[in-house]
Scaffold this motif. Structure first.
Motif, PDB file in Angstrom:
ATOM      1  N   SER A 197      56.978  77.841  42.411  1.00  0.00           N
ATOM      2  CA  SER A 197      58.277  78.368  42.817  1.00  0.00           C
ATOM      3  C   SER A 197      58.278  78.526  44.333  1.00  0.00           C
ATOM      4  N   ARG A 198      59.369  78.160  44.953  1.00  0.00           N
ATOM      5  CA  ARG A 198      59.457  78.275  46.415  1.00  0.00           C
ATOM      6  C   ARG A 198      59.928  79.684  46.777  1.00  0.00           C
ATOM      7  N   ASP A 199      59.051  80.636  46.474  1.00  0.00           N
ATOM      8  CA  ASP A 199      59.364  82.051  46.680  1.00  0.00           C
ATOM      9  C   ASP A 199      58.765  82.624  47.951  1.00  0.00           C
ATOM     10  N   MET A 200      58.067  81.805  48.713  1.00  0.00           N
ATOM     11  CA  MET A 200      57.388  82.312  49.908  1.00  0.00           C
ATOM     12  C   MET A 200      58.287  82.133  51.124  1.00  0.00           C
ATOM     13  N   SER A 201      58.634  83.239  51.746  1.00  0.00           N
ATOM     14  CA  SER A 201      59.504  83.201  52.921  1.00  0.00           C
ATOM     15  C   SER A 201      58.732  82.674  54.132  1.00  0.00           C
ATOM     16  N   PRO A 202      59.443  82.262  55.178  1.00  0.00           N
ATOM     17  CA  PRO A 202      58.753  81.827  56.409  1.00  0.00           C
ATOM     18  C   PRO A 202      57.830  82.917  56.962  1.00  0.00           C
ATOM     19  N   ALA A 217      54.003  89.290  49.374  1.00  0.00           N
ATOM     20  CA  ALA A 217      54.104  90.704  49.751  1.00  0.00           C
ATOM     21  C   ALA A 217      52.761  91.237  50.240  1.00  0.00           C
ATOM     22  N   ALA A 218      51.683  90.855  49.549  1.00  0.00           N
ATOM     23  CA  ALA A 218      50.355  91.304  49.952  1.00  0.00           C
ATOM     24  C   ALA A 218      49.967  90.716  51.303  1.00  0.00           C
ATOM     25  N   ALA A 219      50.383  89.477  51.565  1.00  0.00           N
ATOM     26  CA  ALA A 219      50.091  88.854  52.864  1.00  0.00           C
ATOM     27  C   ALA A 219      50.789  89.604  53.991  1.00  0.00           C
ATOM     28  N   ILE A 220      52.033  90.007  53.758  1.00  0.00           N
ATOM     29  CA  ILE A 220      52.770  90.764  54.775  1.00  0.00           C
ATOM     30  C   ILE A 220      52.121  92.126  55.003  1.00  0.00           C
ATOM     31  N   LEU A 221      51.666  92.772  53.913  1.00  0.00           N
ATOM     32  CA  LEU A 221      50.954  94.051  54.040  1.00  0.00           C
ATOM     33  C   LEU A 221      49.669  93.862  54.846  1.00  0.00           C
ATOM     34  N   GLY A 222      48.958  92.789  54.554  1.00  0.00           N
ATOM     35  CA  GLY A 222      47.743  92.503  55.312  1.00  0.00           C
ATOM     36  C   GLY A 222      48.031  92.246  56.771  1.00  0.00           C
ATOM     37  N   PHE A 223      49.137  91.556  57.038  1.00  0.00           N
ATOM     38  CA  PHE A 223      49.546  91.299  58.417  1.00  0.00           C
ATOM     39  C   PHE A 223      49.808  92.613  59.151  1.00  0.00           C
ATOM     40  N   ALA A 224      50.481  93.541  58.458  1.00  0.00           N
ATOM     41  CA  ALA A 224      50.756  94.845  59.061  1.00  0.00           C
ATOM     42  C   ALA A 224      49.459  95.582  59.376  1.00  0.00           C
ATOM     43  N   ALA A 225      48.504  95.522  58.442  1.00  0.00           N
ATOM     44  CA  ALA A 225      47.212  96.173  58.666  1.00  0.00           C
ATOM     45  C   ALA A 225      46.478  95.549  59.845  1.00  0.00           C
ATOM     46  N   GLU A 226      46.574  94.220  59.949  1.00  0.00           N
ATOM     47  CA  GLU A 226      45.936  93.526  61.067  1.00  0.00           C
ATOM     48  C   GLU A 226      46.540  93.984  62.398  1.00  0.00           C
TER      49      GLU A 226
END
Length: 504
Positions: free
Chosen positions: A40-45, A184-193
């Motif tokens: 599914s193309r559910d991943m945003s830019p 969502a987890a990738a964005i959370l990880g980005f915030a932590a970074e």
């Protein structure tokens, strides 16, 4: 394949209608390449960029290798981040052209398949898969001590292994939840970074600055009487180990809308922003070291721990450790996602033993379950193997970064070969007249970087330890060649290959 939105009469295409047209265009392009996606193309830019950023992980890379780099080359080692960042940007530009034309899940394997052929693609995928699986184990193992500290466990091999396995399990669960949860987890990880890089780094600069900027040009005698070039090259491994992960943006090409435009942009942003964050963290840590000669002499073997404890105290340093731990987790998660898409792509083309399982797809979760299990099981075995010998684990993961670079350069070489044979990139992202120059420069940089990684630097140890990176690379490639000769699975698929070069 260029996308054009042509409204009927006076109507305009906006909102859901425009998204549908883009989605249909993506499906049509994939179909023209011989595939019908199950993802599914559910991943945003933004999530696609975050995936690459957390894979590159400036916090994990710098915190892990800071002590080694500072002790080996002194503060000037920071300049390697600029040199390597530019070199890897050249590679990312080449990858951008390729993924724009071939936005297929799996990254380096399908790219090599279209640029060169089945055998080259099989070996490229094999090298990269082995490298990424060992990298997953090394990052999970590196996270083990941080998790043990946060939980209050006594530091030992057993607790490190158990904590590393817990990280692997949690990461696998997140990946199994599907693309939306992964995003969502990738964005959370980005915030932590970002917190770990900007806030922690900024606090250190404001409250724990013990050095001035002039130390960035002072080796403090790290070269031990030899030419500083050799010390800098060795310390520069911090940069080499830092700048990969941008390719993960392309590994999930079938999960992103309009990948030909968005993925090359995400790759470049990963280099720009990830590199800037890594450099900022490194700068803050260098200026916060009170006694640099003590680090170089080995008296202070863990300068990061020393800095964090002095700057934040026992409670605050634990909070920072939690942020670092989230960064490690997100890095493992992104690595697993990339590895599973590569394994799935292998399986979809019937390229390896067990393909009938690797290509299975969960219609509910929209993920390849067996490929994800592989991306957890093999790293878990490697981590458990450290119980037998920590040195054995070190030997295994010595191949990780070299294997990544070797896989990258196999794609870069395939692109250069195809370009010289008449390939003209036709995707939505093109380098134009600069393509050949950038391609050659990317290859030259990659070869130099791999030589640096393989260069023997410990003459006092047995030869096989002194050449461990080169030896491990030869072993992995050798096993791959033997497998290809015996099983010949690379020849069992009728999926398109070598079609970047027009056949007359």
């Amino acid at each position: 394949m260029q996308e054009t939105l042509i409204p009927k009469s006076n109507e305009s295409i906006t909102g859901i209608d425009a998204i549908t047209v883009v989605h249909d265009s993506d499906s049509e392009q994939l179909a023209s390449l011989g595939y019908e996606s199950e993802f599914s193309r559910d991943m945003s830019p933004w999530a696609n960029f975050s995936l690459g950023f957390t894979y590159l992980s400036p916090v994990v890379g710098i915190y892990t290798l800071f002590a080694f780099a500072l002790a080996t080359g002194g503060p000037p080692m920071i300049w390697s981040l600029f040199i390597v960042g530019f070199g890897q940007l050249l590679v990312a530009l080449v990858f951008g052209e390729v993924v724009a034309q071939y936005p297929v899940a799996g990254g380096v394997y399908p790219w090599s398949r279209r640029l060169w052929g089945r055998k080259w693609a099989w070996m490229t995928g094999w090298v990269y898969l082995m490298a990424i699986l060992t990298t997953i184990s090394s990052v999970a193992y590196g996270a083990g001590p941080f998790l043990a500290q946060v939980l209050g466990f006594e530091s030992s091999i057993n607790t490190t292994i158990l904590c590393a396995l817990a990280i692997l399990v949690l990461s696998t669960v997140i990946n199994f939840l599907g693309t939306k949860f992964l995003a969502a987890a990738a964005i959370l990880g980005f915030a932590a970074e970002l917190i770990g890089a900007l806030i922690v780094g900024g606090w250190l600069l404001l409250t724990e600055r013990h050095q001035n900027l002039s130390v960035l040009f002072d080796s403090f005698g790290a070269q031990s009487g030899n030419s500083y070039f050799y010390a800098f090259a060795a310390a520069g491994l911090i940069g080499i180990f830092q700048y990969y992960g941008f390719e993960a943006c392309g590994d999930v090409a079938e999960e992103v809308k309009n990948p030909g435009v968005l993925i090359p942009k995400a790759m470049r942003r990963t280099i720009y922003i990830g590199g800037a964050a890594a450099t900022f963290v490194c700068l803050a840590l260098i200026l916060a070291v009170a006694d640099i000669p003590a680090v170089i002499s080995g008296k202070d073997a863990s300068p990061v721990d020393t800095i964090l404890l002095q700057a934040f105290g026992p409670v605050g340093s634990k909070a920072v450790l939690i942020i670092v731990l989230i960064s490690f987790l997100s890095c493992v998660m992104s690595l697993q996602a990339a590895a599973s898409r590569l394994a799935y792509s292998y399986g979809r083309d019937d390229m390896i033993i067990g393909s009938k399982y690797l290509k299975k797809f969960s219609a509910i979760r929209r993920v390849p379950p067996y490929a994800l299990i592989l991306a957890a099981f093999i790293p878990a075995i490697i981590v458990i193997g450290s119980k037998v010998s920590e040195d054995a684990l070190t030997k295994i993961i010595s191949f990780a970064a070299f294997g990544m670079y070797l896989g990258f350069q196999m794609v870069v070489l395939a692109a250069l070969r195809a370009r010289l044979k008449g390939w003209k990139p036709s995707g939505k992202y093109q380098l134009g007249k600069w393509g050949l120059i950038v391609n050659i420069a990317a290859l030259v940089y990659g070869v130099i970087a791999m030589i640096n990684m393989c260069w023997p630097r410990t003459p006092g140890v047995p030869w096989y330890d002194n050449y461990i990176v080169l030896v491990s690379g030869i072993i992995v490639v050798g096993i791959g060649l033997i497998y290809m000769a015996v099983h010949r699975s690379y020849d069992s698929s009728d999926a398109p290959y070598g079609d970047a070069i027009s056949k007359k």
